[in-house]
Design a protein around this motif. Structure first.
Motif, mmCIF file in Angstrom:
data_model
loop_
_atom_site.group_PDB
_atom_site.id
_atom_site.type_symbol
_atom_site.label_atom_id
_atom_site.label_comp_id
_atom_site.label_asym_id
_atom_site.label_seq_id
_atom_site.Cartn_x
_atom_site.Cartn_y
_atom_site.Cartn_z
ATOM 1 N N MET A 32 0.839 -1.167 0.000
ATOM 2 C CA MET A 32 0.000 0.000 0.000
ATOM 3 C C MET A 32 0.893 1.242 0.000
ATOM 4 S SD MET A 32 -2.290 1.555 3.077
ATOM 5 C CE MET A 32 -3.727 0.559 2.992
ATOM 6 N N GLU A 33 0.552 2.160 -0.854
ATOM 7 C CA GLU A 33 1.281 3.424 -0.919
ATOM 8 C C GLU A 33 0.334 4.579 -0.626
ATOM 9 O OE1 GLU A 33 3.196 3.608 -4.726
ATOM 10 O OE2 GLU A 33 5.005 2.700 -3.915
ATOM 11 N N VAL A 34 0.863 5.595 0.056
ATOM 12 C CA VAL A 34 0.075 6.764 0.448
ATOM 13 C C VAL A 34 0.864 8.008 0.047
ATOM 14 C CG1 VAL A 34 -0.942 7.972 2.401
ATOM 15 C CG2 VAL A 34 -0.916 5.503 2.374
ATOM 16 N N ARG A 35 0.140 9.061 -0.317
ATOM 17 C CA ARG A 35 0.810 10.322 -0.656
ATOM 18 C C ARG A 35 1.594 10.855 0.539
ATOM 19 N NH1 ARG A 35 -4.238 11.929 -1.808
ATOM 20 N NH2 ARG A 35 -3.930 13.744 -0.514
ATOM 21 N N VAL A 36 2.750 11.404 0.261
ATOM 22 C CA VAL A 36 3.620 11.915 1.323
ATOM 23 C C VAL A 36 2.957 13.092 2.034
ATOM 24 C CG1 VAL A 36 5.886 12.914 1.810
ATOM 25 C CG2 VAL A 36 5.677 11.126 0.100
ATOM 26 N N SER A 37 2.183 13.885 1.322
ATOM 27 C CA SER A 37 1.490 15.014 1.958
ATOM 28 C C SER A 37 0.504 14.522 3.005
ATOM 29 C CB SER A 37 0.775 15.873 0.917
ATOM 30 O OG SER A 37 -0.183 15.112 0.224
ATOM 31 N N ARG A 38 -0.140 13.386 2.761
ATOM 32 C CA ARG A 38 -1.067 12.829 3.755
ATOM 33 C C ARG A 38 -0.302 12.316 4.968
ATOM 34 N NH1 ARG A 38 -5.857 8.310 3.399
ATOM 35 N NH2 ARG A 38 -6.450 8.562 5.562
ATOM 36 N N ILE A 39 0.842 11.698 4.732
ATOM 37 C CA ILE A 39 1.662 11.212 5.853
ATOM 38 C C ILE A 39 2.050 12.375 6.752
ATOM 39 C CG2 ILE A 39 3.890 10.197 6.448
ATOM 40 C CD1 ILE A 39 3.596 8.464 3.900
ATOM 41 N N LEU A 40 2.494 13.478 6.160
ATOM 42 C CA LEU A 40 2.863 14.661 6.956
ATOM 43 C C LEU A 40 1.673 15.217 7.719
ATOM 44 C CD1 LEU A 40 5.164 16.606 4.480
ATOM 45 C CD2 LEU A 40 5.852 15.357 6.521
ATOM 46 N N SER A 41 0.535 15.311 7.053
ATOM 47 C CA SER A 41 -0.638 15.887 7.719
ATOM 48 C C SER A 41 -1.155 14.977 8.827
ATOM 49 C CB SER A 41 -1.740 16.194 6.711
ATOM 50 O OG SER A 41 -2.195 15.009 6.108
ATOM 51 N N VAL A 65 11.323 14.793 -2.490
ATOM 52 C CA VAL A 65 10.104 14.429 -3.210
ATOM 53 C C VAL A 65 9.259 15.665 -3.464
ATOM 54 C CG1 VAL A 65 10.013 12.083 -2.337
ATOM 55 C CG2 VAL A 65 8.916 13.882 -1.052
ATOM 56 N N GLY A 66 8.308 15.533 -4.369
ATOM 57 C CA GLY A 66 7.405 16.625 -4.699
ATOM 58 C C GLY A 66 5.975 16.272 -4.351
ATOM 59 N N ILE A 67 5.071 17.162 -4.741
ATOM 60 C CA ILE A 67 3.647 16.959 -4.482
ATOM 61 C C ILE A 67 3.150 15.790 -5.326
ATOM 62 C CG2 ILE A 67 1.364 18.012 -4.677
ATOM 63 C CD1 ILE A 67 2.714 20.703 -4.267
ATOM 64 N N GLY A 68 2.365 14.925 -4.705
ATOM 65 C CA GLY A 68 1.803 13.787 -5.421
ATOM 66 C C GLY A 68 2.640 12.533 -5.340
ATOM 67 N N ASP A 69 3.871 12.630 -4.851
ATOM 68 C CA ASP A 69 4.697 11.431 -4.704
ATOM 69 C C ASP A 69 4.180 10.595 -3.547
ATOM 70 O OD1 ASP A 69 6.272 12.193 -6.816
ATOM 71 O OD2 ASP A 69 7.832 13.098 -5.574
ATOM 72 N N LYS A 70 4.418 9.289 -3.644
ATOM 73 C CA LYS A 70 3.885 8.361 -2.649
ATOM 74 C C LYS A 70 5.015 7.645 -1.926
ATOM 75 C CE LYS A 70 -0.496 7.635 -4.950
ATOM 76 N NZ LYS A 70 -1.499 6.665 -5.358
ATOM 77 N N ALA A 71 4.665 7.103 -0.763
ATOM 78 C CA ALA A 71 5.614 6.321 0.024
ATOM 79 C C ALA A 71 4.880 5.114 0.596
ATOM 80 C CB ALA A 71 6.200 7.168 1.151
ATOM 81 N N SER A 72 5.640 4.043 0.826
ATOM 82 C CA SER A 72 5.056 2.848 1.424
ATOM 83 C C SER A 72 5.538 2.729 2.863
ATOM 84 C CB SER A 72 5.438 1.606 0.620
ATOM 85 O OG SER A 72 6.827 1.401 0.682
ATOM 86 N N ALA A 73 5.061 1.711 3.557
ATOM 87 C CA ALA A 73 5.387 1.532 4.975
ATOM 88 C C ALA A 73 6.858 1.207 5.194
ATOM 89 C CB ALA A 73 4.521 0.445 5.579
ATOM 90 N N THR A 74 7.539 0.693 4.178
ATOM 91 C CA THR A 74 8.950 0.326 4.324
ATOM 92 C C THR A 74 9.891 1.481 4.013
ATOM 93 O OG1 THR A 74 8.982 -0.498 2.051
ATOM 94 C CG2 THR A 74 8.482 -2.080 3.803
#
Length: 121
Positions: free
Chosen positions: A1-10, A36-45
């Motif tokens: 599962m990947e989530v946007r980095v902006s969501r992780i920060l928020s 990274v930029g806007i819209g990039d995603k990250a996973s749990a690892t």
């Protein structure tokens, strides 16, 4: 599962999405050492960091998974998460749906209750 980095920060810092996107524009956020930029995603690892401070992702991803499960359950059973009974919708005051004791033959007891059998002179 990947989530946007902006969501992780928020989620982690309780920033608004606009604030977290501003940090992404400024280049203050890295994933695995790369900016990274806007819209990039990250996973749990992945290793996500803001100004060099690493963000623990395990709790954030658990929260996101719980939200998805709750959302899927609500879609399956309607908005409230509970199926509506058709009989209840027709007559919600029916004896069948009342809570509490059903035995109406029970006689009241107690020291302040007077029985009809006893005659008072």
């Amino acid at each position: 599962m990947e989530v946007r980095v902006s969501r992780i920060l928020s989620e982690y810092y309780e920033y608004t999405r606009k604030e977290s996107e501003q940090y992404l524009r400024e280049g203050r956020v890295t994933v695995n050492g790369k900016t990274v930029g806007i819209g990039d995603k990250a996973s749990a690892t992945d290793n996500v960091a803001l100004d060099g401070a690493s963000i623990p992702l395990k709790g954030i991803f658990r929260k996101i998974q719980r939200e998805q499960v709750n959302k899927n359950t609500a879609e399956k059973y309607g908005h409230s998460g509970v199926q509506e009974d058709e009989e209840f919708a027709e007559n919600p005051k029916s004896n069948k749906f009342r809570k509490g004791r059903k035995n109406t033959n029970r006689r009241p007891r107690g020291k302040n209750h007077m029985d009809d059998d006893i005659e008072i002179w």
